[in-house]
Design a protein around this motif. Sequence first.
Motif, PDB file in Angstrom:
ATOM      1  N   GLY A  40      -9.285  -6.110   6.738  1.00  0.00           N
ATOM      2  CA  GLY A  40     -10.596  -6.283   6.413  1.00  0.00           C
ATOM      3  C   GLY A  40     -11.560  -5.573   6.776  1.00  0.00           C
ATOM      4  O   GLY A  40     -12.493  -5.033   6.093  1.00  0.00           O
ATOM      5  N   ALA A  41     -11.644  -5.364   8.026  1.00  0.00           N
ATOM      6  CA  ALA A  41     -12.623  -4.452   8.644  1.00  0.00           C
ATOM      7  C   ALA A  41     -12.547  -2.823   8.015  1.00  0.00           C
ATOM      8  O   ALA A  41     -13.360  -2.420   7.882  1.00  0.00           O
ATOM      9  CB  ALA A  41     -12.690  -4.463  10.257  1.00  0.00           C
ATOM     10  N   GLY A  42     -11.235  -2.466   8.088  1.00  0.00           N
ATOM     11  CA  GLY A  42     -10.744  -1.105   7.635  1.00  0.00           C
ATOM     12  C   GLY A  42     -11.265  -1.174   6.156  1.00  0.00           C
ATOM     13  O   GLY A  42     -11.639   0.134   5.817  1.00  0.00           O
ATOM     14  N   LEU A  43     -10.849  -1.951   5.254  1.00  0.00           N
ATOM     15  CA  LEU A  43     -11.225  -2.018   3.938  1.00  0.00           C
ATOM     16  C   LEU A  43     -12.999  -1.695   3.715  1.00  0.00           C
ATOM     17  O   LEU A  43     -13.368  -1.172   2.972  1.00  0.00           O
ATOM     18  CB  LEU A  43     -10.775  -3.040   3.380  1.00  0.00           C
ATOM     19  N   TRP A  91      -8.850   8.462   2.766  1.00  0.00           N
ATOM     20  CA  TRP A  91      -9.352   7.122   3.189  1.00  0.00           C
ATOM     21  C   TRP A  91      -9.289   7.311   4.665  1.00  0.00           C
ATOM     22  O   TRP A  91      -8.523   8.080   5.369  1.00  0.00           O
ATOM     23  CB  TRP A  91      -8.700   6.162   2.652  1.00  0.00           C
ATOM     24  N   LEU A  92     -10.171   6.400   5.343  1.00  0.00           N
ATOM     25  CA  LEU A  92     -10.132   6.326   6.822  1.00  0.00           C
ATOM     26  C   LEU A  92      -8.934   5.385   7.161  1.00  0.00           C
ATOM     27  O   LEU A  92      -8.183   5.817   8.235  1.00  0.00           O
ATOM     28  CB  LEU A  92     -11.234   5.604   7.371  1.00  0.00           C
ATOM     29  N   GLU A  93      -8.368   4.682   6.383  1.00  0.00           N
ATOM     30  CA  GLU A  93      -7.418   3.720   6.514  1.00  0.00           C
ATOM     31  C   GLU A  93      -6.090   3.802   5.761  1.00  0.00           C
ATOM     32  O   GLU A  93      -6.466   4.234   4.557  1.00  0.00           O
ATOM     33  CB  GLU A  93      -7.778   2.340   6.438  1.00  0.00           C
ATOM     34  N   GLN A  94      -4.991   3.990   6.237  1.00  0.00           N
ATOM     35  CA  GLN A  94      -4.099   4.267   5.402  1.00  0.00           C
ATOM     36  C   GLN A  94      -3.445   3.446   4.282  1.00  0.00           C
ATOM     37  O   GLN A  94      -3.046   3.615   3.279  1.00  0.00           O
ATOM     38  CB  GLN A  94      -2.630   4.620   6.112  1.00  0.00           C
ATOM     39  N   ASP A  95      -4.109   1.882   4.506  1.00  0.00           N
ATOM     40  CA  ASP A  95      -3.873   0.714   3.631  1.00  0.00           C
ATOM     41  C   ASP A  95      -4.683   0.944   2.423  1.00  0.00           C
ATOM     42  O   ASP A  95      -4.448   0.097   1.523  1.00  0.00           O
ATOM     43  CB  ASP A  95      -3.952  -0.383   4.369  1.00  0.00           C
ATOM     44  N   THR A  96      -5.822   1.651   2.519  1.00  0.00           N
ATOM     45  CA  THR A  96      -6.730   1.554   1.536  1.00  0.00           C
ATOM     46  C   THR A  96      -6.437   2.222   0.115  1.00  0.00           C
ATOM     47  O   THR A  96      -5.745   3.285   0.069  1.00  0.00           O
ATOM     48  CB  THR A  96      -8.265   2.220   1.827  1.00  0.00           C
ATOM     49  N   GLN A  97      -6.532   1.285  -0.931  1.00  0.00           N
ATOM     50  CA  GLN A  97      -5.936   2.030  -2.470  1.00  0.00           C
ATOM     51  C   GLN A  97      -7.114   1.571  -3.389  1.00  0.00           C
ATOM     52  O   GLN A  97      -7.824   0.479  -3.093  1.00  0.00           O
ATOM     53  CB  GLN A  97      -4.684   1.433  -2.841  1.00  0.00           C
ATOM     54  N   SER A 121      -6.558  -3.213  -0.077  1.00  0.00           N
ATOM     55  CA  SER A 121      -5.705  -3.034   1.057  1.00  0.00           C
ATOM     56  C   SER A 121      -4.211  -3.335   0.662  1.00  0.00           C
ATOM     57  O   SER A 121      -3.794  -4.333   0.167  1.00  0.00           O
ATOM     58  CB  SER A 121      -5.962  -3.833   2.182  1.00  0.00           C
ATOM     59  N   ALA A 122      -3.342  -2.333   1.086  1.00  0.00           N
ATOM     60  CA  ALA A 122      -1.916  -2.400   0.799  1.00  0.00           C
ATOM     61  C   ALA A 122      -1.510  -3.695   1.744  1.00  0.00           C
ATOM     62  O   ALA A 122      -0.443  -4.085   1.261  1.00  0.00           O
ATOM     63  CB  ALA A 122      -1.114  -1.299   0.868  1.00  0.00           C
ATOM     64  N   ALA A 123      -1.866  -3.802   2.780  1.00  0.00           N
ATOM     65  CA  ALA A 123      -1.670  -4.773   3.624  1.00  0.00           C
ATOM     66  C   ALA A 123      -1.938  -6.210   3.307  1.00  0.00           C
ATOM     67  O   ALA A 123      -1.135  -7.242   3.600  1.00  0.00           O
ATOM     68  CB  ALA A 123      -2.236  -4.497   5.310  1.00  0.00           C
ATOM     69  N   ASP A 124      -2.928  -6.308   2.458  1.00  0.00           N
ATOM     70  CA  ASP A 124      -3.417  -7.627   1.996  1.00  0.00           C
ATOM     71  C   ASP A 124      -4.121  -7.547   0.634  1.00  0.00           C
ATOM     72  O   ASP A 124      -5.178  -7.178   0.523  1.00  0.00           O
ATOM     73  CB  ASP A 124      -4.542  -8.316   3.057  1.00  0.00           C
TER      74      ASP A 124
END
Length: 146
Positions: A40-43, A91-97, A121-124
Amino acid sequence: MRPSGPGSSTGFTLLELLVVVAIVAIASAGVAFALRDASGAGLERDAQRLAALLESARAQSRLSGQPVRWRPTPDGFRFDGLPEGTLPHQWLEQDTQVAAPVVLVLGPEPVIGPQAVVLTSAADPQRTLRVATDGLGPFTIGGEAP
């Protein structure tokens, strides 16, 4: 040598044990509240950065008089209309889409139409953030997207 007799104690009282348990419980609660969800913080960080990048591209479009378009790519995003390397494109985070394909038109007119992009987020996948503008004001993070 331990003293023995009717007035001596050889253990902890119930009150002392309760105080220790209360201190441990308060410390545990403090640690739990201090920890944040990493995805959540990364997103949120990527959403704030995207809002700033969109505003920068919007200003550059108005300055040059050339239209600038933002669009997502499989490995990040792209600003069409700006020289390569002017703004970041990942993106800074790999999971951001980006939740749905969208193209944002950032100028050169001073007033643009209402536009938005939804990040996830791909993780959530249930967690989403909306970066939007009404066309007059700057791009802002609108919180959880519907």
